[in-house]
Write an enzyme that holds these catalytic residues in place. Structure first.
Site, PDB file in Angstrom:
ATOM      1  N   CYS A  75       0.847  -1.190   0.000  1.00  0.00           N
ATOM      2  CA  CYS A  75       0.000   0.000   0.000  1.00  0.00           C
ATOM      3  C   CYS A  75       0.884   1.242   0.000  1.00  0.00           C
ATOM      4  O   CYS A  75       1.807   1.362   0.811  1.00  0.00           O
ATOM      5  CB  CYS A  75      -0.898  -0.021   1.237  1.00  0.00           C
ATOM      6  SG  CYS A  75      -1.929   1.455   1.394  1.00  0.00           S
ATOM      7  N   CYS A  88       0.615   3.121   3.587  1.00  0.00           N
ATOM      8  CA  CYS A  88       1.093   2.589   4.875  1.00  0.00           C
ATOM      9  C   CYS A  88       2.100   1.442   4.749  1.00  0.00           C
ATOM     10  O   CYS A  88       2.559   0.926   5.757  1.00  0.00           O
ATOM     11  CB  CYS A  88      -0.090   2.145   5.726  1.00  0.00           C
ATOM     12  SG  CYS A  88      -0.911   0.657   5.105  1.00  0.00           S
ATOM     13  N   CYS A  95      -7.361  -1.243   1.871  1.00  0.00           N
ATOM     14  CA  CYS A  95      -6.260  -1.669   2.732  1.00  0.00           C
ATOM     15  C   CYS A  95      -6.768  -1.815   4.165  1.00  0.00           C
ATOM     16  O   CYS A  95      -7.388  -0.896   4.706  1.00  0.00           O
ATOM     17  CB  CYS A  95      -5.120  -0.654   2.678  1.00  0.00           C
ATOM     18  SG  CYS A  95      -3.767  -1.022   3.815  1.00  0.00           S
ATOM     19  N   CYS A 152      -4.948   0.957   6.673  1.00  0.00           N
ATOM     20  CA  CYS A 152      -5.152   2.416   6.638  1.00  0.00           C
ATOM     21  C   CYS A 152      -6.424   2.843   5.920  1.00  0.00           C
ATOM     22  O   CYS A 152      -6.662   4.040   5.739  1.00  0.00           O
ATOM     23  CB  CYS A 152      -3.941   3.087   5.988  1.00  0.00           C
ATOM     24  SG  CYS A 152      -3.810   2.795   4.206  1.00  0.00           S
ATOM     25  N   HIS A 181      -8.434   3.201  -0.471  1.00  0.00           N
ATOM     26  CA  HIS A 181      -9.104   2.575  -1.610  1.00  0.00           C
ATOM     27  C   HIS A 181      -8.016   2.104  -2.571  1.00  0.00           C
ATOM     28  O   HIS A 181      -7.132   2.865  -2.944  1.00  0.00           O
ATOM     29  CB  HIS A 181     -10.021   3.585  -2.306  1.00  0.00           C
ATOM     30  CG  HIS A 181     -10.522   3.112  -3.633  1.00  0.00           C
ATOM     31  ND1 HIS A 181     -11.543   2.191  -3.749  1.00  0.00           N
ATOM     32  CD2 HIS A 181     -10.136   3.415  -4.891  1.00  0.00           C
ATOM     33  CE1 HIS A 181     -11.761   1.959  -5.038  1.00  0.00           C
ATOM     34  NE2 HIS A 181     -10.922   2.690  -5.749  1.00  0.00           N
ATOM     35  N   ASP A 193     -13.893 -13.073 -12.218  1.00  0.00           N
ATOM     36  CA  ASP A 193     -13.603 -13.537 -13.576  1.00  0.00           C
ATOM     37  C   ASP A 193     -12.101 -13.756 -13.793  1.00  0.00           C
ATOM     38  O   ASP A 193     -11.599 -13.664 -14.907  1.00  0.00           O
ATOM     39  CB  ASP A 193     -14.149 -12.553 -14.612  1.00  0.00           C
ATOM     40  CG  ASP A 193     -13.542 -11.156 -14.474  1.00  0.00           C
ATOM     41  OD1 ASP A 193     -12.678 -10.935 -13.594  1.00  0.00           O
ATOM     42  OD2 ASP A 193     -13.930 -10.277 -15.261  1.00  0.00           O
TER      43      ASP A 193
END
Length: 130
Positions: free
Chosen positions: A46, A49, A95, A98, A101, A108
């Site tokens: 991420c 963080c 995440c 933290c 998004h 699929d």
């Protein structure tokens, strides 16, 4: 460990694009992300963080324009939240450390999981394997 910061603190440590995508649930344009076709050996963390999210061994080219993975690096590293925006039903990927998004997950993808984690490059940092 949970990482919490004010919007002002996030804005001071993230670029405008990183903030827009990770903190305001934005999306980068397809096929422009630095990790879309990247093939390094290591882990993706991420950008907010450094929580380990995906291993390069699960990355695949889904042709969708964003980096795609068929599994997470560690159980519990993500939170899943139903997303009904854009007049469609999707599963948002966040995440767990933290609340950034990251993108969305779809059913699929390839075996063995059948999942396709479609993730914004700007939400990730790549750490090469030693």
């Amino acid at each position: 460990m949970k990482v919490t910061k004010t919007d002002q603190q996030w804005q001071s440590v993230l670029s405008k694009e990183q903030y827009r995508i990770t903190r305001q649930k934005g999306t980068e344009r397809p096929f422009i992300g630095k990790y879309t076709l990247f093939e390094g050996d290591g882990v993706y963390c991420c950008v907010c963080c450094e929580n380990t999210l995906f291993d390069s061994s699960t990355k695949f080219n889904a042709g969708c324009g964003w980096p795609s993975f068929w599994d997470v690096a560690e159980d519990g590293s993500l939170i899943y939240k139903e997303d009904l925006s854009l007049n469609m039903k999707r599963m948002e990927v966040i995440c767990a450390c933290c609340d950034a998004h990251l993108g969305h997950v779809f059913n699929d993808g390839p075996k063995p999981t059948g999942l396709r984690y479609c993730i914004n490059s700007v939400a990730l940092n790549f750490l090469p394997r030693d």
